[in-house]
Motif scaffolding. Structure first.
Motif, PDB file in Angstrom:
ATOM      1  N   GLY A   5    -109.155  30.845 -30.738  1.00 29.93           N
ATOM      2  CA  GLY A   5    -108.170  31.239 -30.109  1.00 29.93           C
ATOM      3  C   GLY A   5    -106.832  32.425 -30.396  1.00 29.93           C
ATOM      4  O   GLY A   5    -106.308  32.637 -29.771  1.00 29.93           O
ATOM      5  N   ARG A   6    -106.593  32.031 -31.904  1.00 31.89           N
ATOM      6  CA  ARG A   6    -105.923  32.615 -32.756  1.00 31.89           C
ATOM      7  C   ARG A   6    -106.191  34.633 -31.660  1.00 31.89           C
ATOM      8  O   ARG A   6    -107.015  34.956 -31.911  1.00 31.89           O
ATOM      9  N   ARG A   7    -105.028  35.518 -32.050  1.00 33.84           N
ATOM     10  CA  ARG A   7    -104.812  36.766 -32.116  1.00 33.84           C
ATOM     11  C   ARG A   7    -106.526  37.588 -32.526  1.00 33.84           C
ATOM     12  O   ARG A   7    -105.882  36.518 -33.914  1.00 33.84           O
ATOM     13  N   LEU A   8    -107.135  38.881 -32.499  1.00 34.75           N
ATOM     14  CA  LEU A   8    -107.489  39.089 -33.380  1.00 34.75           C
ATOM     15  C   LEU A   8    -107.128  40.647 -33.884  1.00 34.75           C
ATOM     16  O   LEU A   8    -106.997  41.106 -32.643  1.00 34.75           O
ATOM     17  N   TYR A   9    -107.703  41.111 -35.199  1.00 32.69           N
ATOM     18  CA  TYR A   9    -106.706  42.268 -35.522  1.00 32.69           C
ATOM     19  C   TYR A   9    -108.875  43.274 -36.334  1.00 32.69           C
ATOM     20  O   TYR A   9    -108.993  42.066 -36.767  1.00 32.69           O
ATOM     21  N   LEU A  10    -108.783  43.840 -36.207  1.00 32.03           N
ATOM     22  CA  LEU A  10    -109.406  44.428 -37.459  1.00 32.03           C
ATOM     23  C   LEU A  10    -109.202  46.189 -38.065  1.00 32.03           C
ATOM     24  O   LEU A  10    -107.614  46.482 -37.953  1.00 32.03           O
ATOM     25  N   THR A  11    -108.791  45.990 -39.269  1.00 32.05           N
ATOM     26  CA  THR A  11    -108.899  48.043 -40.029  1.00 32.05           C
ATOM     27  C   THR A  11    -110.014  47.251 -40.895  1.00 32.05           C
ATOM     28  O   THR A  11    -111.139  47.139 -40.529  1.00 32.05           O
ATOM     29  N   THR A  12    -110.207  48.595 -41.325  1.00 33.19           N
ATOM     30  CA  THR A  12    -111.457  49.359 -42.223  1.00 33.19           C
ATOM     31  C   THR A  12    -111.179  50.185 -43.159  1.00 33.19           C
ATOM     32  O   THR A  12    -109.795  50.628 -42.980  1.00 33.19           O
TER      33      THR A  12
END
Length: 297
Positions: free
Chosen positions: A71-78
Motif C-alpha cells: 500500500g505504500r506509494r511506488l517510485y521507479l528510477t533507472t
C-alpha cells in the motif's frame, strides 16, 4: 550479431536478498543482460531501481515491489537508458512515479529506439522479451540530483556525468551505506564500453575513471553493481584500477606511435593475462579503441 543463441535474460524475483532493513536486491545471478534490481523502502513509499528487460520481467518486478510496499506509494528510477535496465519501465506507468536525470531522459529519447532495435537484433529469447516494448516517458526529470523522501529514509539520486553513458546516475541510500552503481561498476568482468561509432560514442574512459575516483572516495558499506555479485567498496576500487590500467597501457603505446591494430593486440593480450577469470572479454577492444581517441583532461 551472434549466431549462437543467447540465454533468456529472465529476472528471478524469488532470489531477492535483504541487504539492509527494508532494502532488498533481486540479484542477477550472473545471468547475461539481467541487472541487479533494488527495492528500497521507507515508511511511506518504496523505490524500485531498474526494471529488467521487457514487459514480462518488469511485470514480475512490479508485482514483487507492490507486495513489499503493501500500500505504500511506488517510485521507479533507472541507472541509465540501456534496455536491460530501463526496457520495462512502461509497465510501471500509472503504478509508480518514474524519475530520471535529464541526461538519461535525453538518452532515452534520442538513443532509446536505436538500442531497442539493436537488442532485438540479437534474436531468440532477447527479441521475444522485447516484443511490445517502447521507450518510456519519465514522469519527473531533474538536473543536479534528487533527494527522494520515502518516509524516515532519504534516497539520493545523483547524476555522475559522462562515463559508461552520457546519462549515468547512481542511487545512494545513506542510512544503510548502500550504493547502486548501474553499469559504472560490475564484478568479475571487464568494464562494458558501448563504443559504437558513428552511432554512439558517448562512453568515455577518461571521464569514467574520474567518476570512479569520486565514488570510491565516498566509502559505501555495500555496493550493488549493475551486474555481478554484491560487495563492498573494493568493487569500486577494482573497476577504477582496471580503467587506469586500460588507459595507461593504451596511452603508453599510443605515445610510442605504435599502430592502432598493434595497440589493440598487445593491450588485449596483456589484460587477459592479468585478469584470466574475468568475463566480458568482448569489451576490451572497444575500451582500447575508445581510449585511443581520448586525451587527458
Amino acid at each position: 550479431m551472434t549466431d549462437i543463441p543467447l540465454p533468456d535474460p529472465a529476472v528471478r524475483v524469488a532470489g531477492a536478498q535483504e541487504i539492509a532493513p527494508d532494502l532488498l536486491v533481486i540479484p542477477n545471478h550472473r545471468a547475461g543482460l539481467v541487472p541487479n534490481i533494488g527495492v528500497v523502502g521507507g515508511t511511506k513509499a518504496v523505490l524500485v531501481v531498474e526494471t529488467g528487460i521487457g514487459v514480462a520481467n518488469a511485470e514480475q518486478v512490479l508485482a514483487f515491489a507492490a507486495e513489499v510496499a503493501k500500500g505504500r506509494r511506488l517510485y521507479l528510477t533507472t541507472t541509465h537508458f540501456h534496455p536491460e535496465h530501463a526496457g520495462g519501465a512502461q509497465v510501471f506507468a500509472g503504478e509508480a512515479t518514474y524519475l530520471v536525470n535529464r541526461a538519461q531522459a535525453d538518452d532515452l529519447r534520442t538513443k532509446g529506439p536505436g538500442y531497442l532495435e539493436m537488442f532485438r537484433g540479437f534474436g531468440g529469447a532477447i527479441a521475444r522479451r522485447l516484443d511490445g516494448v517502447h521507450v518510456p516517458t519519465p514522469d519527473v526529470v531533474y538536473d543536479d540530483g534528487y533527494d527522494l523522501e520515502l518516509g524516515g529514509r532519504t534516497v539520493r539520486l545523483r547524476p555522475t556525468g559522462r562515463g559508461h553513458t552520457k546519462g549515468d546516475q547512481v542511487i545512494e541510500v545513506p542510512d544503510a551505506g548502500v550504493l547502486f552503481t548501474g553499469d559504472l561498476a560490475e564484478t568479475g568482468q571487464f568494464a562494458i564500453f558501448p563504443w559504437f561509432p558513428p552511432h554512439d560514442t558517448d562512453v568515455s574512459g577518461v571521464r569514467w575513471l574520474a567518476v570512479m575516483d569520486r565514488l570510491a572516495a565516498t566509502g559505501p558499506r555495500v555496493v550493488v553493481p549493475g551486474h555481478g555479485d554484491i560487495g563492498g567498496r573494493e568493487i569500486l576500487t577494482t573497476v577504477r584500477d582496471y580503467l587506469r590500467e586500460l588507459r595507461d597501457e593504451t596511452w603508453l603505446r599510443r605515445a610510442s606511435a605504435m599502430p592502432g591494430p598493434e595497440i589493440l593486440t598487445e593491450v588485449r593480450a596483456l589484460l587477459l593475462e592479468r585478469h584470466p577469470t574475468w568475463t566480458g572479454r568482448e569489451w576490451i577492444a572497444p575500451g582500447i579503441t575508445c581510449l585511443c581517441t581520448e586525451q587527458p583532461t
